[in-house]
Scaffold this active site. Structure first.
Site, PDB file in Angstrom:
ATOM      1  N   ARG A 108     -23.112 -20.178 -16.893  1.00  0.00           N
ATOM      2  CA  ARG A 108     -21.589 -20.665 -17.117  1.00  0.00           C
ATOM      3  C   ARG A 108     -21.257 -20.354 -18.643  1.00  0.00           C
ATOM      4  O   ARG A 108     -22.169 -20.351 -19.182  1.00  0.00           O
ATOM      5  CB  ARG A 108     -21.766 -22.295 -16.864  1.00  0.00           C
ATOM      6  CG  ARG A 108     -21.773 -22.864 -15.479  1.00  0.00           C
ATOM      7  CD  ARG A 108     -20.350 -22.285 -14.656  1.00  0.00           C
ATOM      8  NE  ARG A 108     -20.420 -22.757 -13.325  1.00  0.00           N
ATOM      9  CZ  ARG A 108     -20.523 -22.296 -12.389  1.00  0.00           C
ATOM     10  NH1 ARG A 108     -20.946 -20.862 -12.360  1.00  0.00           N
ATOM     11  NH2 ARG A 108     -20.479 -22.786 -11.010  1.00  0.00           N
ATOM     12  N   HIS A 148     -16.173 -13.395 -13.108  1.00  0.00           N
ATOM     13  CA  HIS A 148     -16.824 -14.297 -12.313  1.00  0.00           C
ATOM     14  C   HIS A 148     -17.097 -13.901 -10.927  1.00  0.00           C
ATOM     15  O   HIS A 148     -16.577 -14.583 -10.038  1.00  0.00           O
ATOM     16  CB  HIS A 148     -16.172 -15.673 -12.690  1.00  0.00           C
ATOM     17  CG  HIS A 148     -16.974 -16.941 -11.979  1.00  0.00           C
ATOM     18  ND1 HIS A 148     -16.941 -18.062 -12.664  1.00  0.00           N
ATOM     19  CD2 HIS A 148     -18.197 -17.039 -11.102  1.00  0.00           C
ATOM     20  CE1 HIS A 148     -17.788 -18.927 -11.953  1.00  0.00           C
ATOM     21  NE2 HIS A 148     -18.541 -18.408 -11.155  1.00  0.00           N
TER      22      HIS A 148
END
Ligand code: NDP
Ligand code: OXD
Length: 312
Positions: free
Chosen positions: A227, A275
């Site tokens: 993350r 992502h």
């Protein structure tokens, strides 16, 4: 009929999930946020990816929350999450495989100097780069959960001396394992490539900071597919600019989409993807969720549950 299943994601329309659920469970009340969720009191199960904070609390008869991603920080960030409703997550072997591919791709890309060869080609230059034996390219994987384990074992199979770091002790074939904060400096000191695939929790937020980068050997390469909030961006940029780090491949960011003015976009040592390291694949992700719907309705214990206290 049992209560309704709500599909809550702005990224995908839920049609693939509706078909897979109907094929497996027969006719059911499957609603999507795009089509409208109707009366919130009808919702029994919520399949969610980044739901608006407070939304899940409006479902007063909710019995199970399912994260449509393997990470659950997007749910736990909601400080109005309904109490006592079990949280589960997808366990998607397809996504796990994609994540390992991503780590292996950047490991090989860096190890075999592909960027330099691309530049040489454009300059019509025939120039073999210095050879580095795979045995001299140790790779470390931070996080040895479902993704980190698959990644580490596959890297070890390619011949890289592979290490893994987790919170509690793990044993993996061909992988030297470390656990706990005390072992982190020793683990880092040997990683010429560092792959981060930790979940975002109170303990891992900001973990990839100047201290961590300084503990890596000079010339190390960092892959972040965990993350974005685990990285202190200014510290990473400083470590790249000083020449301490050779480069970084980043799939996840503190703010997504990454703002246009962010220095990462044009940084010569930063290699970005939006992502996409692991896509949730309804075909491979749905069987575990369907199993949990059956278990919930039969009053049996759920699988793939998340501990909100530990954050993963
Ligand atoms: P798991 O929950 O299966 O595993 C988490 C691992 O991290 C475990 O090994 C755990 O240790 C370790 N860990 C957690 N906290 C700490 C800590 N404080 N110190 C050291 N180790 C710690 O997670 P997954 O492998 O399924 O997924 C990991 C993350 O990958 C997700 O949370 C998500 O953020 C990210 N992800 C990113 C995607 C992308 O497209 N970029 C796609 C999918 C996931 P222990 O084994 O001791 O419990
Ligand atoms: C996930 C993700 O958590 O896509 O699955 O990041």
């Amino acid at each position: 009929m049992a209560g309704a299943i709500a599909y809550i994601s702005r990224d995908t329309d839920g049609m693939a999930w509706r078909k897979l659920f109907t094929d497996a469970l027969g006719p059911l009340d499957f609603r999507t946020i795009a089509e409208g969720l109707g009366n919130p009191d009808d919702i029994e199960i919520a399949l969610a990816w980044k739901p608006r904070p407070g939304l899940l609390r409006t479902f007063r008869n909710l019995k199970m929350i399912v994260s449509l991603g393997m990470g659950v920080d997007h749910l736990l960030a909601d400080d109005q999450l309904p109490e006592g409703v079990p949280i589960t997550r997808i366990m998607d072997e397809g996504l796990v495989g994609q994540m390992s591919e991503y780590a292996i791709f950047w490991t090989l890309w860096h190890h075999r100097d592909i960027a330099k060869y691309a530049a040489s080609q454009r300059a019509r230059r025939w120039k073999p780069e210095e050879f580095v034996d795979t045995l001299h390219r140790p790779v470390g994987v931070m996080g040895l959960g479902s993704i980190g384990q698959d990644t580490a074992v596959k890297l070890a199979m390619l011949g890289f001396p592979t290490m893994g770091w987790s919170r509690t002790a793990k044993a993996l074939p061909g992988v030297e394992t470390f656990h706990g904060r005390d072992s982190l400096p020793k683990f880092l000191s040997r990683c010429s490539i560092l792959v981060n695939v930790l979940p975002l929790t109170r303990e891992t937020r900001g973990l990839l900071d100047k201290k961590l980068f300084a503990a890596l050997p000079k010339g190390a390469f960092v892959v972040n597919m965990g993350r974005g909030a685990q990285v202190v961006d200014d510290d990473l940029l400083a470590a790249l600019d000083s020449g301490h780090l050779a480069g970084a491949a980043l799939d996840v960011f503190n703010t997504e989409p990454l703002p246009a003015e962010h220095p990462y976009w044009l940084h010569p040592k930063v290699h970005m993807t939006p992502h996409m390291a692991g896509y949730t694949n309804p075909r491979t992700a749905s069987p575990g969720v369907i199993e949990n719907v059956k278990r919930l309705r039969a009053g049996q214990p759920l699988i793939n549950t998340v501990d909100p206290k530990s954050g993963y």
